[in-house]
Design an enzyme around this catalytic site. Structure first.
Site, mmCIF file in Angstrom:
data_model
loop_
_atom_site.group_PDB
_atom_site.id
_atom_site.type_symbol
_atom_site.label_atom_id
_atom_site.label_comp_id
_atom_site.label_asym_id
_atom_site.label_seq_id
_atom_site.Cartn_x
_atom_site.Cartn_y
_atom_site.Cartn_z
ATOM 1 N N TYR A 42 -1.977 -0.219 10.511
ATOM 2 C CA TYR A 42 -2.030 -0.538 9.083
ATOM 3 C C TYR A 42 -0.728 -0.140 8.385
ATOM 4 O O TYR A 42 -0.160 -0.915 7.613
ATOM 5 C CB TYR A 42 -3.211 0.187 8.437
ATOM 6 C CG TYR A 42 -3.373 -0.081 6.963
ATOM 7 C CD1 TYR A 42 -3.997 -1.234 6.501
ATOM 8 C CD2 TYR A 42 -2.905 0.835 6.020
ATOM 9 C CE1 TYR A 42 -4.147 -1.483 5.142
ATOM 10 C CE2 TYR A 42 -3.049 0.594 4.657
ATOM 11 C CZ TYR A 42 -3.672 -0.559 4.221
ATOM 12 O OH TYR A 42 -3.812 -0.801 2.875
ATOM 13 N N SER A 81 0.861 -1.182 0.000
ATOM 14 C CA SER A 81 0.000 0.000 0.000
ATOM 15 C C SER A 81 0.891 1.224 0.000
ATOM 16 O O SER A 81 2.076 1.149 0.372
ATOM 17 C CB SER A 81 -0.872 0.000 1.265
ATOM 18 O OG SER A 81 -1.461 1.256 1.492
#
Length: 256
Positions: free
Chosen positions: A153, A140
Site C-alpha cells: 500500500y 495517502s
C-alpha cells in the site's frame, strides 16, 4: 467554487470519500459519472443523490478497456470531462514485508497504481484536447511516510504522488491541473478492513492505536476529505498544480 454544469468523473464512487464528494457536487448541479466495481453499491449511491444528471458505470479500473469506456461515457453523455477524482483504491493485506505475498503486491499495485495511471492516461487525453480540466488523485499519508505491515500500500501511494507530479508537468501547457490529497485514517470501510487486518481478534484496540497516532486523536470524516477535493477541483484553485495536500490531523507535522 460551484460545480454547476461541470462534467465530473468519480472512481471508487461507492466508497466513503467518493460518495461524500459526489453528494457535495450533486447538490451544486454537477453532471456526474460515478464509477465503481460494485454495481449494487454504485446504484445505491446514485439513488441516494436524488439527482437528475448522474450515470453509473461499473468498471474494473485495473482494465484499460474499462477505463477507456467510463471516460468515453462521460464525454458522450455530458460533452466534456471537467473534473476527475481518481479515487478508487484498496489497502491489501497487513503483513511485514518478509511475509507479504507477490499476489497481494500485484493486487494492490493493480488498483492503486495501474488504475490511477490508466485514469490519468484517458482523462488527460480529453482534457488536453479541450484545453482545460482538473484532476485530484487520492494518495495517502502512506504515500509520504512508511507504515509497518503495509508495504504494498505504501509503495502504491508513493507512486500516486509521483504520477501526480509528472501529470501536472505534462498538463501545465494545456490548462490541465493535477493534484493529490494525502489523508491519514478516514472513518470509512477501508479503515475497518485495515483494523481487521492489523488485529483480527481485537479491532477496537487497533482503532485506538491508529487514532492515537494522530495528534488530533481521531480519524477524519469522509466529508472533510471531500471538502479538500472540492477546493482543488474548483476554479478557486486555478494556480495550484503538481503537489499533494496532507489532511491528517497534524500527523505529518514532525516529518518532512
Amino acid at each position: 467554487m460551484s460545480y454547476e454544469g461541470k462534467s465530473v468523473i468519480v472512481t471508487g464512487a461507492a466508497g466513503g470519500i467518493g460518495s461524500a464528494f459526489a453528494k457535495m457536487v450533486a447538490a451544486e448541479g454537477a453532471k456526474l459519472t460515478l464509477v465503481d466495481m460494485n454495481q449494487e453499491a454504485l446504484e445505491r449511491t446514485a439513488e441516494a443523490l436524488d439527482h437528475e444528471d448522474v450515470q453509473v458505470v461499473a468498471a474494473d479500473v485495473t482494465k484499460e478497456e474499462d477505463t477507456a469506456h467510463y471516460v468515453q461515457q462521460a464525454k458522450e453523455v455530458y460533452g466534456s470531462v471537467d473534473v476527475f477524482v481518481n479515487n478508487a483504491g484498496i489497502n491489501g493485506e497487513f503483513a511485514n514485508l518478509q511475509d507479504q505475498t507477490m499476489e497481494n503486491l500485484e493486487n494492490v499495485l493493480g488498483v492503486n497504481v495501474k488504475g490511477v495511471f490508466a485514469g490519468l492516461k484517458y482523462v488527460m487525453k480529453e482534457m488536453t484536447a479541450q484545453g482545460s480540466g482538473a484532476i485530484v488523485n487520492l494518495a495517502s499519508n502512506g504515500g509520504l511516510l512508511g507504515a509497518p505491515g503495509m508495504g504494498p500500500y505504501v509503495a502504491s501511494k508513493h507512486a500516486v504522488v509521483g504520477l501526480t507530479k509528472t501529470a501536472a508537468l505534462e498538463g501545465a501547457d494545456h490548462g490541465v491541473r493535477v493534484n493529490a490529497v494525502a489523508p491519514s485514517g478516514v472513518d470509512t470501510q477501508m479503515m475497518r478492513s485495515i483494523e481487521s487486518n492489523a488485529s483480527p481478534d481485537d479491532t477496537a484496540s487497533a482503532r485506538s492505536q491508529f487514532e492515537a497516532s494522530v495528534p488530533m486523536n481521531r480519524y477524519a470524516e469522509p466529508e472533510e476529505i471531500a471538502d479538500l477535493i472540492h477546493f482543488l477541483g474548483s476554479e478557486r484553485a486555478s494556480f495550484i498544480s503538481g503537489t499533494y495536500y496532507r489532511i491528517d490531523g497534524a500527523q505529518g507535522a514532525t516529518s518532512v
